[in-house]
Design an enzyme around this catalytic site. Sequence first.
Site, mmCIF file in Angstrom:
data_model
loop_
_atom_site.group_PDB
_atom_site.id
_atom_site.type_symbol
_atom_site.label_atom_id
_atom_site.label_comp_id
_atom_site.label_asym_id
_atom_site.label_seq_id
_atom_site.Cartn_x
_atom_site.Cartn_y
_atom_site.Cartn_z
ATOM 1 N N THR A 140 0.801 -0.959 0.224
ATOM 2 C CA THR A 140 0.046 0.025 0.146
ATOM 3 C C THR A 140 1.214 1.225 -0.354
ATOM 4 O O THR A 140 1.611 0.959 0.316
ATOM 5 C CB THR A 140 -0.939 0.144 1.602
ATOM 6 N N GLY A 193 -4.946 -6.120 5.158
ATOM 7 C CA GLY A 193 -6.390 -5.324 5.585
ATOM 8 C C GLY A 193 -7.735 -6.043 5.935
ATOM 9 O O GLY A 193 -7.800 -4.946 6.607
#
Length: 269
Positions: A140, A193
């Site tokens: 990310t 996540g």
Amino acid sequence: MADHHIEASQVGCQEAALVGWRLLLEGGSALDAVQMAVESLENNPLYNAGTGSTLNRVGEIQMDASIMEGSSLAAGAVAAIDRIRNPIRLARKVLDRGREVLLVREGALSFARKVGIELCANGELIVEHQRQRWERKHGTVGCAAVDQLGRSAAATSTGGLFDALPGRVGDSALIGCGTYANCFGAVSCTGIGEAIIRTVLAKTAMGELQAGYHPLVAVQRALAVLVRGTHSEAGLIIVDRKGRVGYAHNTSHMPVCWLSNDGQWGLDI
């Protein structure tokens, strides 16, 4: 990750931070600064966001992004999208519209067309190392900033989790999980996540900041909550309204670059 990839990712991280920092020095807003910094990272094929996004289980690109401004709590996010070079730019358009917070898949792409964001072929976003380097399973990019007026903002973007089920949405599109900002500061997260979602990691870190902890302590305490509850991996960056920075991770690598208004800077992996 090979050493030359680590070094190159450090350079890309520093370049993105400089983009946002220069805008802030010119009196720009924290919101514009985090968007521009993340766009720089999305355009760098070394990162799993925008160009360079990983592939899901059926070999497709599936990207998430979110952005938030702290003083107004304005936020925008997109999830499970493809054919967009800069997902964070589309998330910003959602924020600017001021109605919805999160748009997904074809609804998000339809909105992109309406607001003049050009769609591209997915082949333009896939780079060869993402076809070959299957060990890079997640990643990310993110940025947090505070501007000269004390306004904070955060932005986060990802190409998703390698081999993920189609339609899977991670933390990067979810306000309070991968991204959060308010009048106390701003947070951006990376990692697994599902663990970040379960612990609402960005908001958890902000709660520690609001409780009076220094940013360096706040991120450690928030990461400890995630580890205790999920035994998983994550990393996060935070800046408070005074411009103080904190970051923490239990992942193998997390390149971080920060700059202050007096020109001091730091770089870490």
